[in-house]
Design an enzyme around this catalytic site. Structure first.
Site, mmCIF file in Angstrom:
data_model
loop_
_atom_site.group_PDB
_atom_site.id
_atom_site.type_symbol
_atom_site.label_atom_id
_atom_site.label_comp_id
_atom_site.label_asym_id
_atom_site.label_seq_id
_atom_site.Cartn_x
_atom_site.Cartn_y
_atom_site.Cartn_z
ATOM 1 C CE LYS A 173 48.018 28.849 51.073
ATOM 2 N NZ LYS A 173 46.707 28.546 51.978
ATOM 3 C CD GLU A 248 44.643 39.422 38.503
ATOM 4 O OE1 GLU A 248 44.304 40.319 39.157
ATOM 5 O OE2 GLU A 248 45.016 39.308 37.350
ATOM 6 C CB CYS A 282 40.156 42.136 44.666
ATOM 7 S SG CYS A 282 39.434 41.350 43.109
ATOM 8 C CD GLU A 379 41.282 45.360 49.554
ATOM 9 O OE1 GLU A 379 42.753 44.959 50.057
ATOM 10 O OE2 GLU A 379 40.768 44.685 48.386
HETATM 11 P P1 NAP Z 1 45.800 36.861 51.950
HETATM 12 O O1 NAP Z 1 45.892 36.855 53.368
HETATM 13 O O2 NAP Z 1 46.802 37.530 50.917
HETATM 14 O O3 NAP Z 1 45.721 35.130 51.557
HETATM 15 C C1 NAP Z 1 45.521 34.732 50.073
HETATM 16 C C2 NAP Z 1 46.338 33.475 50.004
HETATM 17 O O4 NAP Z 1 47.537 33.611 50.313
HETATM 18 C C3 NAP Z 1 45.724 32.534 50.973
HETATM 19 O O5 NAP Z 1 45.744 31.327 50.320
HETATM 20 C C4 NAP Z 1 46.730 32.447 52.098
HETATM 21 O O6 NAP Z 1 46.863 31.455 52.646
HETATM 22 C C5 NAP Z 1 48.037 32.589 51.421
HETATM 23 N N1 NAP Z 1 49.206 33.208 52.147
HETATM 24 C C6 NAP Z 1 49.163 33.911 53.218
HETATM 25 N N2 NAP Z 1 50.223 34.182 53.542
HETATM 26 C C7 NAP Z 1 51.198 33.497 52.788
HETATM 27 C C8 NAP Z 1 52.718 33.452 52.674
HETATM 28 N N3 NAP Z 1 53.189 33.870 53.707
HETATM 29 N N4 NAP Z 1 52.931 32.381 51.560
HETATM 30 C C9 NAP Z 1 52.215 31.985 50.699
HETATM 31 N N5 NAP Z 1 51.086 32.009 50.870
HETATM 32 C C10 NAP Z 1 50.348 32.762 51.707
HETATM 33 O O7 NAP Z 1 44.493 37.612 51.320
HETATM 34 P P2 NAP Z 1 43.000 37.113 51.533
HETATM 35 O O8 NAP Z 1 42.778 37.788 52.770
HETATM 36 O O9 NAP Z 1 42.893 35.799 51.560
HETATM 37 O O10 NAP Z 1 42.125 37.856 50.238
HETATM 38 C C11 NAP Z 1 41.978 39.164 50.514
HETATM 39 C C12 NAP Z 1 42.864 40.061 49.490
HETATM 40 O O11 NAP Z 1 42.695 39.652 48.255
HETATM 41 C C13 NAP Z 1 42.218 41.560 49.297
HETATM 42 O O12 NAP Z 1 43.564 42.291 49.614
HETATM 43 C C14 NAP Z 1 41.846 41.390 48.061
HETATM 44 O O13 NAP Z 1 41.415 42.793 47.391
HETATM 45 C C15 NAP Z 1 42.678 40.472 47.366
HETATM 46 N N6 NAP Z 1 41.933 39.738 46.152
HETATM 47 C C16 NAP Z 1 42.396 40.307 44.608
HETATM 48 C C17 NAP Z 1 41.943 39.742 43.811
HETATM 49 C C18 NAP Z 1 42.132 40.048 42.445
HETATM 50 O O14 NAP Z 1 41.875 39.633 41.341
HETATM 51 N N7 NAP Z 1 43.168 41.182 42.268
HETATM 52 C C19 NAP Z 1 40.761 38.765 43.772
HETATM 53 C C20 NAP Z 1 40.419 38.483 45.066
HETATM 54 C C21 NAP Z 1 40.908 38.956 45.999
HETATM 55 P P3 NAP Z 1 45.895 31.208 53.881
HETATM 56 O O15 NAP Z 1 44.640 31.416 53.748
HETATM 57 O O16 NAP Z 1 46.374 29.659 54.436
HETATM 58 O O17 NAP Z 1 46.370 32.039 54.939
#
Ligand code: NAP
Length: 475
Positions: A173, A248, A282, A379
């Site tokens: 997804k 991650e 991140c 963050e």
């Molecule tokens: P996010 O809101 O957690 O979304 C990430 C993914 O999860 C998206 O595909 C999102 O779908 C999905 N998602 C959201 N709610 C969900 C649920 N209830 N059940 C299943 N999936 C769900 O994060 P983001 O805003 O896209 O990304 C930013 C965050 O990612 C930051 O905190 C960053 O630090 C972290 N990050 C970490 C790494 C690492 O390697 N550690 C790398 C990159 C980013 P939708 O888009 O459809 O909402």
């Protein structure tokens, strides 16, 4: 405009309800694509396809699976420009950065194509003459993968590469903001004639797709990249079937400049770390600690460099920093800056929404930041670098570790002893010593504490998709 569809069991698929949604370009607010909006039923179908495809795929030799991944790598390099454009149009990063992302993403496929052939077991000395003890590694089964928008292609290949190398099949997804780059990637998957059902793409409702991936017993592992808050929800739901998870999650990287550092190099590193991808990374610098004796000088070097950054539409070759991804991201940056300034931080440069159309915010440097301010623990995910002064090594290590996160940390020094001491005391999964860009395919990427579970890349990456089996053979 062609509707972007899901890819299930080797077929391009509309949502069963006929529902679609629009993706907007954050640099222009214009529509980039109409996209199929799927839900539980499509996910179930994709899981069924991944389950059916699992045994035949796992039964191929490692070399055979490796050839598919190598072919996909080569096609990605050939199609670098179209993949990069799809990234920039959807989430705004400068096209040069998007090209770099595609290259790194492709490298994860090539690396895992090689790792597929190095999944070794063990032979153990037995306690009886008539026994032979072996440990073998086998693919865990069909995998559910959820990826974010900030590195939409490299986060995808960091999952699909090791999963397919290990012999797993996958249902992916993408983030709803960046489905087009995932669709473009799956067009390449179609071209390499990967067996049907080995890799499936489901787009749409995060809740419904996520719930199905977690509750469907056919999915044996969940791999997620995204925020810590969503990661925690998924970990909690994974307990129902005791599914293996890789997480991650978020970061809050300290970036420390010691008085013996090369200040020019440290400022260049801070800029790459902080303003790449508009600070939506991140592992990006979130707290910039500078030793008091060099603080004024370092700030002056840094501010001069930051002022010259070219902010604009990512499709322009000259752009060095693009827009934020959406209104919520822009509002969070504004609220962190407002809170810090109200509590006494000094604004050295930036601090405003740009005048041009689109979701642009000026690259911002705050000084005299302290631990009463929201930005110290939360963050930001935006182009603002808060500077903290420190006096001693001991003091800065305590401050750097004072966070629930533990993904990446950086420091600049020319002192060898300090580089060893500080590296060992920082509670982080990735340490950059005089290096602001540590990510590379041959190294394990992942976090300590609430930044996650498991690793991607290195020889560790493929391990996440394997189960261990112990064989006791008596004759
Ligand atoms: P996010 O809101 O957690 O979304 C990430 C993914 O999860 C998206 O595909 C999102 O779908 C999905 N998602 C959201 N709610 C969900 C649920 N209830 N059940 C299943 N999936 C769900 O994060 P983001 O805003 O896209 O990304 C930013 C965050 O990612 C930051 O905190 C960053 O630090 C972290 N990050 C970490 C790494 C690492 O390697 N550690 C790398 C990159 C980013 P939708 O888009 O459809 O909402």
């Amino acid at each position: 405009m062609v509707l972007k569809k899901m890819f299930i069991n080797g077929e391009w698929t509309d949502s069963y309800s006929g529902k679609t949604y629009q993706v907007l370009n954050p640099a222009t607010n214009e529509k980039v694509a109409d996209v199929a909006y799927g839900s539980t039923e499509e996910t179930r179908e994709a899981i069924k396809a991944a389950s059916t495809a699992f045994n035949p795929w796992a039964s191929l030799t490692a070399k055979e699976r490796s050839v598919y991944l190598t072919n996909l790598y080569e096609l990605m390099i050939k199609e670098k420009e179209s993949l990069a454009e799809s990234i920039t149009l959807e989430m705004g990063k400068p096209i040069k950065e998007a090209r770099g992302e595609v290259e790194l993403a492709a490298e994860y496929l090539l690396w895992n194509a090689e790792e597929a052939k190095r999944v070794y077991g063990e032979s153990l000395p037995a306690s009886h003459a008539s026994k032979r003890l072996q440990v073998i590694k086998q693919p865990i089964g069909p995998v559910g993968a959820i990826v974010p928008w900030n590195f939409p292609i490299s986060m995808l290949t960091r999952k699909i590469g090791p999963a397919l190398a290990a012999g797993c099949t996958i249902v992916i997804k993408p983030a709803s903001k960046t489905p087009g780059s995932a669709v473009r990637f799956f067009e390449l998957i179609e071209q390499i004639n990967l067996p049907k059902g080995v890799a499936n793409l489901v787009i749409g409702s995060a809740n419904s797709i996520g719930d199905e991936l977690l509750s469907n017993p056919a999915i044996k592992k969940i791999t997620f990249t995204g925020s810590t808050s969503i990661g925690k929800k998924l970990i909690s739901k994974s307990s129902e079937h005791v599914k293996k998870v890789s997480m991650e999650l978020g970061g809050h990287a300290p970036f420390i400049v010691f008085e013996d550092a090369d200040l020019e190099e440290a400022a260049d590193g801070a800029i790459i770390s902080k303003f790449r991808n508009s600070g939506q990374t991140c592992i990006c610098l979130n707290r910039l600690f500078v030793q008091t004796s060099v603080k004024e000088k370092f700030e002056s070097i840094l501010v001069d460099k930051v002022k010259s950054l070219v902010v604009g539409n990512g499709m322009d070759e000259n752009t060095e920093m693009g827009p934020l991804v959406d209104d919520a991201a822009l509002e969070k940056v504004e609220s962190h800056i407002k809170d810090a300034v109200q509590k006494g931080a000094a604004l050295l440069t930036g601090g405003k929404v740009c005048e041009q159309k689109g979701l642009f915010y000026e690259p911002t440097i705050l000084s005299n930041v302290n631990s009463d301010m929201d930005i110290t623990y939360d963050e930001t995910f935006g182009p603002v670098a808060p500077i903290y002064a420190f006096e001693t090594e001991e003091e800065v290590i305590l401050a750097a570790n004072d966070t629930e996160y533990g993904l990446a940390a950086y420091f600049y020094t020319k002192d060898l002893g300090r580089s060893i001491r500080v590296s060992e005391q920082l509670e982080y999964g990735i340490i950059g010593v005089n290096d602001a860009v540590p990510t590379t395919v041959q190294a394990p990427f992942g976090g300590w504490k609430q930044s996650g579970l498991g690793r991607e890349g290195g020889h560790q990456g493929v391990e996440e998709y394997l189960e261990t089996k112990f064989l006791s053979i008596k004759y």
